[in-house]
Structures are given as structure tokens and as C-alpha cells.
Write a protein that holds these residues in place. Structure first.
Motif, short mmCIF file in Angstrom:
data_model
loop_
_atom_site.label_atom_id
_atom_site.label_comp_id
_atom_site.label_asym_id
_atom_site.label_seq_id
_atom_site.Cartn_x
_atom_site.Cartn_y
_atom_site.Cartn_z
N ALA A 77 50.74 -29.69 15.96
CA ALA A 77 50.70 -30.35 14.66
C ALA A 77 50.28 -29.36 13.60
N PRO A 78 50.68 -29.60 12.34
CA PRO A 78 50.28 -28.70 11.26
C PRO A 78 48.75 -28.65 11.13
N PRO A 79 48.23 -27.53 10.66
CA PRO A 79 46.77 -27.43 10.48
C PRO A 79 46.27 -28.31 9.34
N ASP A 80 47.16 -28.69 8.45
CA ASP A 80 46.78 -29.50 7.30
C ASP A 80 47.73 -30.69 7.22
N GLU A 81 47.25 -31.88 7.52
CA GLU A 81 48.06 -33.08 7.43
C GLU A 81 47.57 -34.03 6.34
N THR A 82 46.85 -33.46 5.37
CA THR A 82 46.39 -34.26 4.25
C THR A 82 47.55 -34.53 3.30
N ARG A 83 47.31 -35.42 2.35
CA ARG A 83 48.33 -35.74 1.36
C ARG A 83 48.73 -34.49 0.58
N HIS A 84 50.02 -34.37 0.37
CA HIS A 84 50.59 -33.31 -0.47
C HIS A 84 50.45 -31.91 0.13
#
Length: 406
Positions: A325-332
Motif C-alpha cells: 500500500a502507498p505510504p500516504d493514504e490520507t486525503r489528497h
């Protein structure tokens, strides 16, 4: 071509921008305007550069096909740097044909490289690779070889062939050193640092860890059942099952894989797959339907086994289940990943690359601006958005577009 123009062109070709400007700064003939435009573009004054190049193209006679094509090529490069990805200037087929027909193979090759860079920005790595393979090999000019090798490194990285990407980068750095152009060497080094900084979250046997992009290549080459949350696909060896258009099924599969080899309760699957806050018969019936569909999609790769409490994934003996999974799955996060290249983007270009509406992008940019993470300049169609480039920002797993080669 007079000696002064030739000397200015030679200076530009070797990265001596100020030396070129000293020779043509006071001249108004079309060749001098063109060289001044290219120099201003390299100094970052893109609007002034575009104006000078358009003026030069208009002043060249209709018989000066090569000179006009070179001006159009330079304007196209400015459009690419400005992230005007749908600009008419980037329709380079005619420019390439004119340059090749009149023997300017070097600039025809550069036009092919610009087309490939645009395709890569749009997430079309396979199309970029096909273009480079069908175009002529670059002449024995170190800067052109370096540009081609850098493009190949980008393509290999997007295919998750990281070892090949590093080899292409090493070749590009060697060619750039021979060219003597410091800016080109700096661009290649920046790409290398960005590649080194790429990480993803990898979950195996219920344990999560942050791993390098090189480790991902090893996982993808193994026999493991890989749930790729970067591209929303299921992979095992050379078999790929796309699930980007089936978000509920992918959410269920990911939920099962995150806890493999343990079972996952129906309540957990309902919450993570459907966002259900409670568990009733209608929800359980819908879950059974979706699990049936999921079984059909993964047939031959794995099985979804019913248990007393819920479901679990059953694989062939000796095969792991891995989630990346991507290291950053936050919005935007995807918008920030694109802005991390340090270039100024328009909201329309971001929408085009991400495949979402311009209004959605604009709302996201407004939120990020309020949070102090991006800033803008200009107004109307000329408005551009930037963020401070971070060399350790993991952009590769967040890049848009389908998984190349699938």
C-alpha cells in the motif's frame, strides 16, 4: 547562419545560458529571437520565452521549415514544463516529421522525448515505451542519450523493475557527465534520490512494515498472492486481476489479506467493505453476494473459505499473501505526489492526470492551501499551484494511471 548565431547556439547546447545571451541580447532577427527565447526558458521566464519564440516563428519565412519547426518544438517544451498537457503545441507529430524530413535528426529525437515525457506524466508508461522503441535511436550526442536513458529509467520504475531503472540511471548519469551540462546531471541525480526515497507499506502474516521500493520488486517476482493497493489490482506472478472498478470487492479482499492467515469476522468485513455501522440480515446477505463475486474473480489464484465467524483466504501450500500500500493514504495524497516534482501545475492539468473533475481538484487544492501545504500564483487560466519539493516524498506508489504492462 552567421558566426555569432552559431556561437550562441553552441553555448546553449553546452549549458552556457549567459554566454548565449551576451551574443544575441541586442539582436532582433528571428534566429536571435529564437535563441533568446530558449535561453529565457532555461532561466525560468517561461512567458517571455514563449513570446520570443512565437515572434521568431512568425518572422521566419515559409521556406524556413526547419527553423519554424525548432521554434514550435521549443514552445512545446515550455508547455510541458508549464504542465499545459493538452496544449496544441504538444501535438508534436508534424514537428517531428518536418525536422526528420530536413535532416535535423537530433531535434526530431528531442521531440520524441518530449512526447514520451508527456505520456509519462499522464500515467501512460506503456505508450511512452512503445514510442521510444519505434522512434529512431538518438544520434551520438551525450545529452540526447542521457535524456533517453532517463526516460527509460522512469518507465522501468513505473513497471516496478527497479534494478533495470537503476542501471538506466547509471547510464544516464555517465552520458550526462560526458555532455558537460550540469543541469542535466542535477536532474538525473534528483531522480535517483527520489527513487532511493520510495517506500511502501507491506503487510505479511498480519505484520506491517515500511519497506524500500527494491523490496517490492522482489515480492512481485515471487509466487506470493499480492494485493496491490497502489494500483488496486490482485497479482500473482504474471497474472493480474484489475479491481480498480470494483472498489467494494477490493476492500473486502484487502481486509481479508491484511489479517491472513487468520479469519476475518463478518462484522469487520461489513464495516471495512461497506462502511456498515451495524450487522443485520440484509447486510449479511449482501456480504454473501459480494464474497461470491470475489470468489469468481480470484478463482485459480486463491479461495475464499467460510468460517464460523466469517471468511479467510486459502492459498496453495507455501504461498504467502502480501498487501502493498502507498505510504500516504490520507486525503489528497495523489495531488501532493504530483506537486512534489517542484513544477507549477494548473488545476486542469492535475485533473487530467488524475482522471477526476477539475472542480474536485480545485476543492482539494483549496483545502491544502488552507492547511498551508500548497500555494498558488497567477489568476484565471494562468493560475498555478506549487509545493516545496521534498526529496523524501514517496511519489512512485502514488502515481496515477493503470499498472503498466497490464
Amino acid at each position: 547562419m552567421d558566426a555569432v548565431i552559431a556561437a550562441a547556439g553552441h553555448a546553449l547546447a553546452h549549458g552556457d545560458i549567459l554566454g548565449a545571451l551576451k551574443r544575441v541580447a541586442l539582436r532582433e532577427d528571428p534566429a536571435a529571437l529564437a535563441l533568446r527565447g530558449i535561453a529565457m526558458a532555461q532561466l525560468g521566464d517561461l512567458e517571455r520565452a514563449r513570446s520570443l519564440l512565437n515572434a521568431a516563428a512568425q518572422r521566419f519565412g515559409t521556406r524556413e521549415v526547419t527553423a519554424r519547426a525548432r521554434c514550435r518544438l521549443a514552445v512545446a517544451e515550455i508547455a510541458l514544463v508549464s504542465r499545459d498537457l493538452n496544449a496544441p503545441a504538444l501535438k508534436l507529430a508534424d514537428v517531428r516529421a518536418d525536422l526528420a524530413a530536413h535532416g535535423d535528426i537530433a531535434n526530431a529525437t528531442h521531440a520524441a522525448h518530449l512526447e514520451a515525457r508527456r505520456l509519462l506524466l499522464l500515467g501512460r508508461a506503456d505508450a511512452a515505451q512503445a514510442l521510444l522503441q519505434t522512434s529512431d535511436a538518438p544520434p551520438a550526442i551525450p545529452s540526447l542519450r542521457a535524456a533517453r536513458q532517463l526516460l527509460m529509467a522512469d518507465i522501468e520504475a513505473r513497471h516496478m523493475r527497479i534494478a533495470n531503472a537503476r542501471q538506466a540511471l547509471a547510464d544516464a548519469a555517465n552520458s550526462a557527465a560526458h555532455s558537460g551540462i550540469a543541469a542535466l546531471s542535477a536532474e538525473i541525480e534528483g531522480f535517483r534520490q527520489n527513487l532511493d526515497a520510495q517506500t511502501v507499506h507491506l503487510t505479511r502474516n498480519g505484520a506491517a512494515a515500511l519497506v524500500s521500493i527494491d523490496s517490492v520488486e522482489t515480492v512481485l517476482m515471487s509466487d506470493a498472492l499480492v494485493i496491490d493497493a497502489c494500483r488496486n489490482v490482485l497479482r500473482q506472478g504474471n497474472v493480474t486481476v484489475p479491481l480498480a472498478s470494483r472498489p467494494v470487492l477490493f476492500a473486502l479482499l484487502r481486509s481479508l489479506a491484511m489479517r491472513w492467515p487468520a479469519e476475518v469476522s463478518r462484522a469487520t468485513l461489513l464495516q471495512e467493505g461497506f462502511g456498515a455501522r451495524f450487522n443485520d440480515e440484509s447486510h449479511r446477505a449482501r456480504l454473501r453476494v459480494e464474497i461470491g463475486r470475489l470468489r469468481t474473480l480470484v478463482d485459480g489464484l486463491a479461495d475464499i473459505v467460510s468460517t464460523t465467524r466469517g471468511y479467510r483466504i486459502a492459498t496453495r501450500p507455501g504461498r504467502d499473501v502480501v498487501v502493498i500500500a502507498p505510504p500516504d493514504e490520507t486525503r489528497h495524497a495523489a495531488i501532493l505526489a504530483l506537486l512534489a516534482d517542484g513544477e507549477a501545475w494548473s488545476s486542469s492539468a492535475l485533473a487530467l492526470v488524475l482522471g477526476i473533475s477539475a472542480r474536485t481538484v480545485q476543492r482539494a487544492l483549496d483545502e491544502l492551501s488552507t492547511a498551508g501545504r500548497v500555494q498558488n500564483f497567477g489568476k484565471g487560466p494562468a493560475q498555478r499551484w506549487i509545493t516545496k519539493p521534498l526529496l523524501d516524498f514517496p511519489t512512485l506508489p502514488l502515481l496515477p494511471g493503470p499498472l503498466p504492462g497490464r
